[in-house]
Design a protein around this motif. Structure first.
Motif, mmCIF file in Angstrom:
data_model
loop_
_atom_site.group_PDB
_atom_site.id
_atom_site.type_symbol
_atom_site.label_atom_id
_atom_site.label_comp_id
_atom_site.label_asym_id
_atom_site.label_seq_id
_atom_site.Cartn_x
_atom_site.Cartn_y
_atom_site.Cartn_z
ATOM 1 N N LYS A 189 -9.535 -2.567 2.914
ATOM 2 C CA LYS A 189 -9.935 -3.805 3.578
ATOM 3 C C LYS A 189 -10.190 -4.846 2.500
ATOM 4 C CE LYS A 189 -11.736 -1.491 7.608
ATOM 5 N NZ LYS A 189 -12.898 -1.009 8.346
ATOM 6 N N ILE A 190 -9.126 -5.223 1.876
ATOM 7 C CA ILE A 190 -9.247 -6.162 0.754
ATOM 8 C C ILE A 190 -8.239 -7.283 0.936
ATOM 9 C CG2 ILE A 190 -10.152 -4.637 -1.013
ATOM 10 C CD1 ILE A 190 -7.289 -3.976 -1.775
ATOM 11 N N LYS A 191 -8.470 -8.327 0.175
ATOM 12 C CA LYS A 191 -7.553 -9.463 0.254
ATOM 13 C C LYS A 191 -6.197 -9.055 -0.301
ATOM 14 C CE LYS A 191 -10.998 -13.051 -0.609
ATOM 15 N NZ LYS A 191 -11.503 -13.934 -1.652
ATOM 16 N N MET A 192 -5.174 -9.533 0.346
ATOM 17 C CA MET A 192 -3.819 -9.227 -0.101
ATOM 18 C C MET A 192 -3.613 -9.672 -1.558
ATOM 19 S SD MET A 192 -1.275 -7.742 1.027
ATOM 20 C CE MET A 192 0.414 -7.503 0.604
ATOM 21 N N SER A 193 -4.300 -10.765 -1.924
ATOM 22 C CA SER A 193 -4.121 -11.285 -3.287
ATOM 23 C C SER A 193 -4.691 -10.334 -4.342
ATOM 24 C CB SER A 193 -4.775 -12.661 -3.416
ATOM 25 O OG SER A 193 -6.133 -12.564 -3.045
ATOM 26 N N ASP A 194 -5.566 -9.394 -3.918
ATOM 27 C CA ASP A 194 -6.134 -8.419 -4.866
ATOM 28 C C ASP A 194 -5.302 -7.145 -4.970
ATOM 29 O OD1 ASP A 194 -8.268 -10.056 -5.399
ATOM 30 O OD2 ASP A 194 -9.542 -9.172 -3.844
ATOM 31 N N CYS A 195 -4.343 -6.988 -4.070
ATOM 32 C CA CYS A 195 -3.560 -5.736 -4.031
ATOM 33 C C CYS A 195 -2.479 -5.724 -5.109
ATOM 34 C CB CYS A 195 -2.863 -5.577 -2.685
ATOM 35 S SG CYS A 195 -3.971 -5.318 -1.321
ATOM 36 N N VAL A 196 -2.343 -4.573 -5.747
ATOM 37 C CA VAL A 196 -1.233 -4.404 -6.691
ATOM 38 C C VAL A 196 -0.557 -3.062 -6.448
ATOM 39 C CG1 VAL A 196 -2.270 -5.812 -8.530
ATOM 40 C CG2 VAL A 196 -2.668 -3.345 -8.510
ATOM 41 N N VAL A 197 0.685 -3.011 -6.861
ATOM 42 C CA VAL A 197 1.399 -1.735 -6.882
ATOM 43 C C VAL A 197 1.546 -1.331 -8.337
ATOM 44 C CG1 VAL A 197 3.598 -0.586 -6.427
ATOM 45 C CG2 VAL A 197 2.659 -2.168 -4.737
ATOM 46 N N ILE A 198 1.025 -0.158 -8.646
ATOM 47 C CA ILE A 198 1.187 0.369 -10.004
ATOM 48 C C ILE A 198 2.468 1.194 -10.033
ATOM 49 C CG2 ILE A 198 0.249 1.926 -11.746
ATOM 50 C CD1 ILE A 198 -2.526 1.233 -10.796
ATOM 51 N N ILE A 199 3.290 0.906 -11.013
ATOM 52 C CA ILE A 199 4.516 1.687 -11.184
ATOM 53 C C ILE A 199 4.352 2.492 -12.472
ATOM 54 C CG2 ILE A 199 7.037 1.585 -11.442
ATOM 55 C CD1 ILE A 199 6.788 -1.223 -10.073
ATOM 56 N N ALA A 200 4.747 3.735 -12.433
ATOM 57 C CA ALA A 200 4.607 4.578 -13.626
ATOM 58 C C ALA A 200 5.751 5.579 -13.689
ATOM 59 C CB ALA A 200 3.270 5.316 -13.593
ATOM 60 N N ASN A 201 6.010 6.044 -14.887
ATOM 61 C CA ASN A 201 6.975 7.125 -15.068
ATOM 62 C C ASN A 201 6.210 8.435 -15.147
ATOM 63 O OD1 ASN A 201 8.243 4.575 -16.599
ATOM 64 N ND2 ASN A 201 9.816 5.814 -15.644
ATOM 65 N N GLY A 259 7.318 6.476 -10.007
ATOM 66 C CA GLY A 259 6.476 6.495 -8.818
ATOM 67 C C GLY A 259 5.697 5.210 -8.646
ATOM 68 N N ALA A 260 5.219 4.956 -7.429
ATOM 69 C CA ALA A 260 4.432 3.755 -7.134
ATOM 70 C C ALA A 260 3.140 4.146 -6.427
ATOM 71 C CB ALA A 260 5.238 2.800 -6.266
ATOM 72 N N HIS A 261 2.069 3.463 -6.800
ATOM 73 C CA HIS A 261 0.724 3.792 -6.319
ATOM 74 C C HIS A 261 0.035 2.479 -5.945
ATOM 75 C CE1 HIS A 261 -3.161 6.092 -6.671
ATOM 76 N NE2 HIS A 261 -3.625 4.906 -7.022
ATOM 77 N N GLY A 262 -0.419 2.363 -4.710
ATOM 78 C CA GLY A 262 -1.071 1.129 -4.277
ATOM 79 C C GLY A 262 -2.545 1.126 -4.608
ATOM 80 N N THR A 263 -3.035 0.008 -5.135
ATOM 81 C CA THR A 263 -4.470 -0.100 -5.466
ATOM 82 C C THR A 263 -4.854 -1.580 -5.600
ATOM 83 O OG1 THR A 263 -6.215 0.734 -6.915
ATOM 84 C CG2 THR A 263 -4.142 0.152 -7.981
ATOM 85 N N THR A 264 -5.969 -1.848 -6.256
ATOM 86 C CA THR A 264 -6.388 -3.248 -6.451
ATOM 87 C C THR A 264 -6.238 -3.619 -7.928
ATOM 88 O OG1 THR A 264 -8.669 -2.665 -6.972
ATOM 89 C CG2 THR A 264 -8.145 -3.014 -4.636
#
Lengths: 116, 170
Positions: B57-69, B8-13
């Motif tokens: 409402k954050i900078k794109m450079s702070d965004c990450v996608v967390i991938i997990a099993n 799965g993938a979860h968007g966060t900072t």
């Protein structure tokens, strides 16, 4: 294995049928109350589960005694000595900053983000 | 006892990712009740990125996608995407005259229903699967394959092998 239709076990399928049967049999008013009570009702249990609002965790952040509020009335005072989780819904959390004793409110969603 | 597995993938900072690595995920209220929401399927990473862009409402450079099993025993897994389930949930919403745009009430309905199931099976639901609307302006091809699948995790112990990709690299 990726998502797909009808992946429930036989036990789960029977439970789903029984649960819906009960819900449809229930008078509407009773059902509305039930949903209101049980919806979000696991907030307390997962606060405990994750220890997100433990005194130690809050202490590290310089925060003590969050008071859970509903309709501006305190319904739960979380302290290390008196953790009473008999409430099922709240929409705001009040916290106090230790050095200044200033308090402020935040809604639960902000609180969750802060605690996450 | 069969095990179901998902990626799965979860968007966060990036900051949240660091906190999650330290203390674990924290559940929050979503469209289908309380849990940790992961997009699943081959579009999961782009959906998580789009969710991040759409909701923060954050900078794109702070965004990450967390991938997990995600791993869950069959007995602790619930699929909310059966025809029977969809029809019954809809009938309940009509019976209760709930506003279909009232996200909070709908989330409570799911929470309450899952509690009922847990009582019936005398066990906890750790993961459930549901389809949810893609983030606004998503490129997800819902016209072809319908709305995307989500895995809602209610128990951190089902989440393994957490890693991240910066959104700029997706």
């Amino acid at each position: 294995m990726f998502g797909g239709l009808n992946m429930n076990s036989d036990i789960m399928k029977k439970a789903i049928q029984a649960a819906f049967h009960n819900l449809f049999e229930m008078p509407t008013e009773e059902l509305l109350k039930k949903i209101e009570l049980e919806g979000n009702g696991d907030i307390a249990s997962f606060l405990l589960e994750t220890d997100a609002l433990s005194t130690m965790y809050l202490g590290n952040l310089g925060i003590s005694h969050p008071v859970f509020l509903s309709d501006d009335k305190p319904i739960l005072d979380y302290t290390s000595h008196n953790s009473n989780y008999n409430c099922y819904s709240f929409d705001r959390v009040q916290v106090s900053i230790i050095p200044t004793n200033q308090s402020y409110d935040m809604n639960v969603h902000e609180e969750f983000k802060w605690a996450a | 006892m069969a095990i179901k597995e998902f990626e799965g993938a979860h968007g966060t900072t990036l900051n949240k990712y660091a906190e999650i690595k330290k203390t674990g995920f924290f559940r929050y209220s979503g469209l289908a009740g309380y849990g940790i929401y992961f997009w699943i399927g081959i579009h999961c990473i782009s959906l998580a990125k789009e969710w991040c862009i759409c909701n923060k409402k954050i900078k794109m450079s702070d965004c990450v996608v967390i991938i997990a099993n995600i791993k869950v025993d069959d007995v602790n897994y619930l699929d909310l995407e059966t025809l029977e389930m969809k029809d019954s949930i809809y009938r309940l919403i009509i019976k209760l005259k709930l506003d279909i745009n009232d996200k909070d009430k709908k989330a409570k309905l799911y929470d309450s229903f899952i509690k009922d199931i847990e009582k019936m099976i005398n066990n906890e639901i750790h993961v459930y699967q549901i389809r949810l609307p893609a983030p606004k302006k998503s490129t997800y091809p819902y016209e072809i394959i319908g709305t995307p699948f989500c895995c809602v995790v209610r128990n951190n112990k089902c989440i393994f092998n957490i890693r991240q990709i910066k959104c700029l690299e997706v």
